[in-house]
Design a protein around this motif. Structure first.
Motif, PDB file in Angstrom:
ATOM      1  N   HIS A  69       0.781  -1.403  -0.060  1.00  0.00           N
ATOM      2  CA  HIS A  69       0.170  -0.161   0.065  1.00  0.00           C
ATOM      3  C   HIS A  69       0.864   1.247  -0.001  1.00  0.00           C
ATOM      4  O   HIS A  69       0.564   2.354  -0.664  1.00  0.00           O
ATOM      5  N   LEU A  70       2.000   1.087   0.725  1.00  0.00           N
ATOM      6  CA  LEU A  70       2.999   2.536   0.770  1.00  0.00           C
ATOM      7  C   LEU A  70       3.600   2.522  -0.552  1.00  0.00           C
ATOM      8  O   LEU A  70       4.137   3.725  -0.683  1.00  0.00           O
ATOM      9  N   GLU A  71       3.721   1.891  -1.506  1.00  0.00           N
ATOM     10  CA  GLU A  71       4.417   2.091  -2.698  1.00  0.00           C
ATOM     11  C   GLU A  71       3.975   3.251  -3.353  1.00  0.00           C
ATOM     12  O   GLU A  71       2.871   3.475  -3.737  1.00  0.00           O
ATOM     13  N   GLY A  72       5.046   4.135  -3.467  1.00  0.00           N
ATOM     14  CA  GLY A  72       4.933   5.513  -4.168  1.00  0.00           C
ATOM     15  C   GLY A  72       4.181   6.460  -3.200  1.00  0.00           C
ATOM     16  O   GLY A  72       4.054   7.787  -3.628  1.00  0.00           O
ATOM     17  N   LYS A  73       4.147   6.321  -2.130  1.00  0.00           N
ATOM     18  CA  LYS A  73       3.614   7.287  -0.973  1.00  0.00           C
ATOM     19  C   LYS A  73       4.852   7.682  -0.160  1.00  0.00           C
ATOM     20  O   LYS A  73       5.920   7.182  -0.156  1.00  0.00           O
ATOM     21  N   GLU A  74       4.662   8.887   0.220  1.00  0.00           N
ATOM     22  CA  GLU A  74       5.735   9.510   1.467  1.00  0.00           C
ATOM     23  C   GLU A  74       5.582   8.966   2.603  1.00  0.00           C
ATOM     24  O   GLU A  74       4.678   9.188   3.467  1.00  0.00           O
ATOM     25  N   ALA A  75       6.407   7.979   2.735  1.00  0.00           N
ATOM     26  CA  ALA A  75       6.445   7.118   4.326  1.00  0.00           C
ATOM     27  C   ALA A  75       7.839   7.457   4.849  1.00  0.00           C
ATOM     28  O   ALA A  75       8.947   7.416   4.086  1.00  0.00           O
ATOM     29  N   TRP A  76       7.712   7.461   6.144  1.00  0.00           N
ATOM     30  CA  TRP A  76       8.991   7.670   6.905  1.00  0.00           C
ATOM     31  C   TRP A  76       8.962   6.568   7.953  1.00  0.00           C
ATOM     32  O   TRP A  76       7.912   6.634   8.740  1.00  0.00           O
ATOM     33  N   PHE A  77       9.981   6.127   8.225  1.00  0.00           N
ATOM     34  CA  PHE A  77      10.190   4.794   9.161  1.00  0.00           C
ATOM     35  C   PHE A  77      11.112   5.313  10.360  1.00  0.00           C
ATOM     36  O   PHE A  77      11.953   5.816  10.249  1.00  0.00           O
ATOM     37  N   PHE A  78      10.554   5.079  11.757  1.00  0.00           N
ATOM     38  CA  PHE A  78      11.043   5.422  12.770  1.00  0.00           C
ATOM     39  C   PHE A  78      11.691   4.339  13.269  1.00  0.00           C
ATOM     40  O   PHE A  78      11.174   3.343  13.876  1.00  0.00           O
ATOM     41  N   SER A  79      13.037   4.752  13.927  1.00  0.00           N
ATOM     42  CA  SER A  79      13.877   3.489  14.586  1.00  0.00           C
ATOM     43  C   SER A  79      15.172   4.087  15.497  1.00  0.00           C
ATOM     44  O   SER A  79      15.423   5.115  14.743  1.00  0.00           O
ATOM     45  N   ALA A  80      15.346   3.647  16.460  1.00  0.00           N
ATOM     46  CA  ALA A  80      16.646   4.151  16.947  1.00  0.00           C
ATOM     47  C   ALA A  80      17.987   3.925  16.264  1.00  0.00           C
ATOM     48  O   ALA A  80      18.931   4.252  16.694  1.00  0.00           O
ATOM     49  N   HIS A  81      17.704   3.047  15.265  1.00  0.00           N
ATOM     50  CA  HIS A  81      18.704   2.587  14.333  1.00  0.00           C
ATOM     51  C   HIS A  81      18.780   3.620  13.014  1.00  0.00           C
ATOM     52  O   HIS A  81      19.684   3.539  12.185  1.00  0.00           O
TER      53      HIS A  81
END
Length: 155
Positions: A69-81
């Protein structure tokens, strides 16, 4: 629109608190199954208090379905890494923004971290601390995005 996305959340109180943040900000809560609890569980509703009925929700039955579903969308992932601070990113107001968080026990999986390395952000904290509580991290990230948008439709 701002989407606050939880991949396989485990703690109903965190999800309830994040739902409350969604209701207060007009964001959409995205839940990716399997969940570590029944979404109708009293604990989730209690944490969301009387806001739970106002939470706009979307659910995906699997991580694959969600990532497709996220393909081509403005997505940001949050991680301590994450290598970049979340405050170094511009969140365009004219696009839907998806802020994605992993489960409480282990965060985002290695597959996501390696696939989206250039879109993985961290919230800075003291070096000897592991992470923030999930609901706190989501609120911090959401309000940074909304700050950049100059708090649309807020009083």
């Amino acid at each position: 629109m701002l989407y606050l996305c939880l991949i396989e959340p485990e703690i109903p109180q965190n999800t309830g608190n994040i739902g409350r943040t969604c209701a207060a900000t007009g964001s959409v809560l995205v839940l990716v199954h399997p969940l570590g609890f029944d979404i109708s569980d009293k604990a989730a509703r209690r944490s969301g208090l009387d806001y739970w009925k106002d939470v706009k929700r979307i659910e995906f039955q699997s991580q694959k379905e969600f990532l497709d579903h996220l393909e081509g969308k403005e997505a940001w992932f949050f991680s301590a890494h994450g290598e970049r601070s979340f405050s170094s990113v511009s969140f365009p107001k004219e696009k839907d923004i998806y802020l994605v968080f992993g489960k409480e026990s282990c965060g985002l999986g290695e597959e996501i971290l390696s696939s989206y390395k250039d879109r993985t952000l961290r919230i800075p904290m003291k070096e000897d601390k592991r992470c923030l509580n999930l609901s706190n991290a989501v609120a911090v990230a959401a309000y940074e995005c909304l700050r950049q948008w100059d708090y649309p439709d807020f009083i």
